[in-house]
Design an enzyme around this catalytic site. Structure first.
Site, PDB file in Angstrom:
ATOM      1  N   HIS A   1      34.537  17.656  42.356  1.00  0.00           N
ATOM      2  CA  HIS A   1      33.256  18.263  42.741  1.00  0.00           C
ATOM      3  C   HIS A   1      32.211  17.762  41.741  1.00  0.00           C
ATOM      4  CE1 HIS A   1      30.343  21.596  43.133  1.00  0.00           C
ATOM      5  NE2 HIS A   1      30.920  21.898  44.283  1.00  0.00           N
TER       6      HIS A   1
ATOM      7  N   ASP B   1      39.574  22.334  36.609  1.00  0.00           N
ATOM      8  CA  ASP B   1      38.671  23.016  37.527  1.00  0.00           C
ATOM      9  C   ASP B   1      39.559  23.838  38.464  1.00  0.00           C
ATOM     10  OD1 ASP B   1      37.199  23.730  39.736  1.00  0.00           O
ATOM     11  OD2 ASP B   1      36.093  21.842  39.866  1.00  0.00           O
TER      12      ASP B   1
ATOM     13  N   GLN C   1      39.121  26.073  43.317  1.00  0.00           N
ATOM     14  CA  GLN C   1      39.790  26.175  44.623  1.00  0.00           C
ATOM     15  C   GLN C   1      41.233  26.638  44.519  1.00  0.00           C
ATOM     16  OE1 GLN C   1      38.367  25.813  47.596  1.00  0.00           O
ATOM     17  NE2 GLN C   1      36.376  25.181  46.798  1.00  0.00           N
TER      18      GLN C   1
ATOM     19  N   LYS D   1      34.584  32.954  44.890  1.00  0.00           N
ATOM     20  CA  LYS D   1      35.558  32.332  45.796  1.00  0.00           C
ATOM     21  C   LYS D   1      36.857  33.126  45.819  1.00  0.00           C
ATOM     22  CE  LYS D   1      33.870  27.668  44.793  1.00  0.00           C
ATOM     23  NZ  LYS D   1      33.152  27.153  45.949  1.00  0.00           N
TER      24      LYS D   1
ATOM     25  N   CYS E   1      29.601  18.493  47.956  1.00  0.00           N
ATOM     26  CA  CYS E   1      29.343  18.191  46.527  1.00  0.00           C
ATOM     27  C   CYS E   1      30.395  17.235  45.980  1.00  0.00           C
ATOM     28  CB  CYS E   1      29.291  19.452  45.681  1.00  0.00           C
ATOM     29  SG  CYS E   1      27.935  20.522  46.126  1.00  0.00           S
TER      30      CYS E   1
HETATM   31  N1  PMP Z   1      34.683  22.818  41.702  1.00  0.00           N
HETATM   32  C1  PMP Z   1      35.161  22.921  42.933  1.00  0.00           C
HETATM   33  C2  PMP Z   1      36.456  22.223  43.270  1.00  0.00           C
HETATM   34  C3  PMP Z   1      34.477  23.652  43.882  1.00  0.00           C
HETATM   35  O1  PMP Z   1      34.946  23.737  45.129  1.00  0.00           O
HETATM   36  C4  PMP Z   1      33.264  24.298  43.527  1.00  0.00           C
HETATM   37  C5  PMP Z   1      32.474  25.114  44.535  1.00  0.00           C
HETATM   38  N2  PMP Z   1      32.326  24.525  45.775  1.00  0.00           N
HETATM   39  C6  PMP Z   1      32.815  24.170  42.219  1.00  0.00           C
HETATM   40  C7  PMP Z   1      33.549  23.427  41.338  1.00  0.00           C
HETATM   41  C8  PMP Z   1      31.546  24.804  41.757  1.00  0.00           C
HETATM   42  O2  PMP Z   1      31.657  26.190  41.783  1.00  0.00           O
HETATM   43  P1  PMP Z   1      30.377  27.109  41.564  1.00  0.00           P
HETATM   44  O3  PMP Z   1      29.329  26.613  42.516  1.00  0.00           O
HETATM   45  O4  PMP Z   1      30.858  28.487  41.890  1.00  0.00           O
HETATM   46  O5  PMP Z   1      29.966  26.968  40.138  1.00  0.00           O
END
Ligand code: PMP
Length: 409
Positions: free
Chosen positions: A122, A199, A202, A225, A366
């Site tokens: 991401h 990270d 997910q 999430k 993203c």
């Molecule tokens: N890493 C991953 C794998 C994600 O899916 C996301 C959210 N889509 C994020 C980071 C970022 O999370 P947040 O927007 O809650 O900071």
């Protein structure tokens, strides 16, 4: 087995109609829905003991402080650590990773060092490292991907070298669903003295996580999430590493002594929690963790694997018209399913499904570099959670079939 009918009653939004149709919420990778237990916890805080924490001498402040710190301990044990000081509250995964890149990165990375990443990150686990590399003269390196969207570890021994100072990767891809063999990578990274940042955005909501067993140095994840409120997330760090790091933000609460010229820092975790924190949402996240533990992370994961396996089989019906990304083997993946149909933009597909009440995600998620690897501008993504059902997948497949016929006319 989950009692789905009973559990779904805890999520008021699941009764909602969208364009006159029953909501089918398949956008859990973006954010999850919230059970009544979490919503009630927020209301209880604001109605009964709303107050600032840590510095109050009155009862409300004491109650709020106690609930806030109880939530920290719950979240610590939820990810397998008995050290609550290693839990830093942040806004979400993004802020957690930025904290590490800014603080640990600036103190430990210099010209010639290597930062190893993957093409499936991401943006929030890519851009902070790009900027760190630019600032310090370090070099970014990347694993390759296999055809079916796994990490190619065949050249891991050459990628991870004595120059490697930091490896950052996602446990589960938000696009491909791939669950990466992070333990193997952590062992290899540690053998050359590199730290590893995971990270968990997910994965933490969907499967058991044990930071002690993994031996990761940092893990970031987002409350929203995992049934919790927005605006709250967690950075776990090994205590001895956090102890050595400079604070990321400066102001009230994170200091011990302040004179006009100089300041010293508070203990962990407070030195990383400058200003009034997000009290209500920390407490709400504590309630979300209670809820997840009551259902059981293993049960949640098994249920999602069952949904994913069912959906992947059903999607084969469209294999001549639609490409599904990520591993086919459900031992290697979770419930984020991305797909792309020739000649149909994912946004058009998403809009068609929305008209039938089905919420999916359409876009680059993203993860623009990953879209480049997959050779598509964007994908559609259905992502499941504990309250989704096999019947919802049947409905989704029926409407997806109609959409394909409609656009291909
Ligand atoms: N890493 C991953 C794998 C994600 O899916 C996301 C959210 N889509 C994020 C980071 C970022 O999370 P947040 O927007 O809650 O900071």
């Amino acid at each position: 087995m989950l009692n789905l009918e009973q559990m779904r009653k805890d999520f008021p939004i699941l009764n909602r109609k969208v364009h006159g149709k029953q909501l089918v919420y398949f956008d859990n990778g973006a954010t999850s829905q919230k059970p009544r237990q979490v919503i009630n916890e927020l209301v209880d805080y604001y109605e009964n003991y709303n107050s600032n924490i840590h510095r109050s001498v009155h009862l409300l402040g004491e109650e709020a402080t106690e609930k806030y710190e109880i939530a920290r301990s719950k979240i610590a044990s939820f990810i397998g650590t008995s050290v609550p000081e290693s839990i830093v509250f942040v806004r979400g995964t993004t802020e957690g990773i930025n904290l590490v890149a800014s603080s640990w990165g600036s103190m430990n990375i210099s010209a010639g060092d290597e930062i190893l990443l993957t093409p499936m990150e991401h943006h929030s686990n890519l851009v902070p490292w790009q900027l760190l590399a630019e600032r310090t003269g370090a070099q970014l390196k990347f694993f390759n991907l296999t055809e079916d969207g796994q990490l190619d570890l065949s050249n891991m021994d050459s990628l991870i070298s004595p120059n490697t100072k930091l490896v950052a990767l996602t446990i589960m891809s938000n696009v491909l669903g791939t669950i990466n063999p992070v333990k193997k990578i952590i062992d290899a990274a540690h053998s050359v003295g590199s730290i590893v940042v995971l990270d968990g955005a997910q994965s933490v909501p969907h499967m058991p996580t044990d930071v002690v067993d993994l031996d990761c140095d940092f893990l970031a994840f987002s409350g929203h999430k995992m049934l919790g409120p927005t605006g709250i997330g967690v950075l776990y760090g090994k205590k001895e590493i956090l102890d050595e790091m400079n604070p990321y933000m400066f102001g009230g609460e994170m200091v011990r002594q302040v004179s006009l010229e100089k300041s010293t820092w508070n203990d962990l975790p407070y030195k990383f929690e400058a200003g009034t924190p997000n009290i209500a949402d920390v407490i709400g996240l504590g309630a979300a963790v209670d809820y997840l533990l009551k259902i059981g992370l293993k049960n949640i994961h098994d249920h999602e694997i069952s949904l994913t396996s069912y959906a992947l089989t059903k999607l084969e019906e469209f294999s001549d018209r639609m490409k599904v990304f990520g591993p086919r083997d459900t031992n290697l993946r979770g419930g984020n399913i991305s797909f792309h149909c020739r000649d149909i933009h994912p946004h058009d597909l998403g809009t068609f499904l929305d008209q039938e009440g089905i919420a999916i995600r359409a876009g680059h998620h993203c993860a623009m570099p990953l879209m480049h690897c997959l050779e598509v501008p964007a994908t559609g993504r259905a992502s499941f959670y504990l309250y989704n059902t096999h019947d919802e997948i049947d409905f989704f497949i029926t409407i997806l079939g109609k959409a394909l016929n409609y656009f291909e006319k």
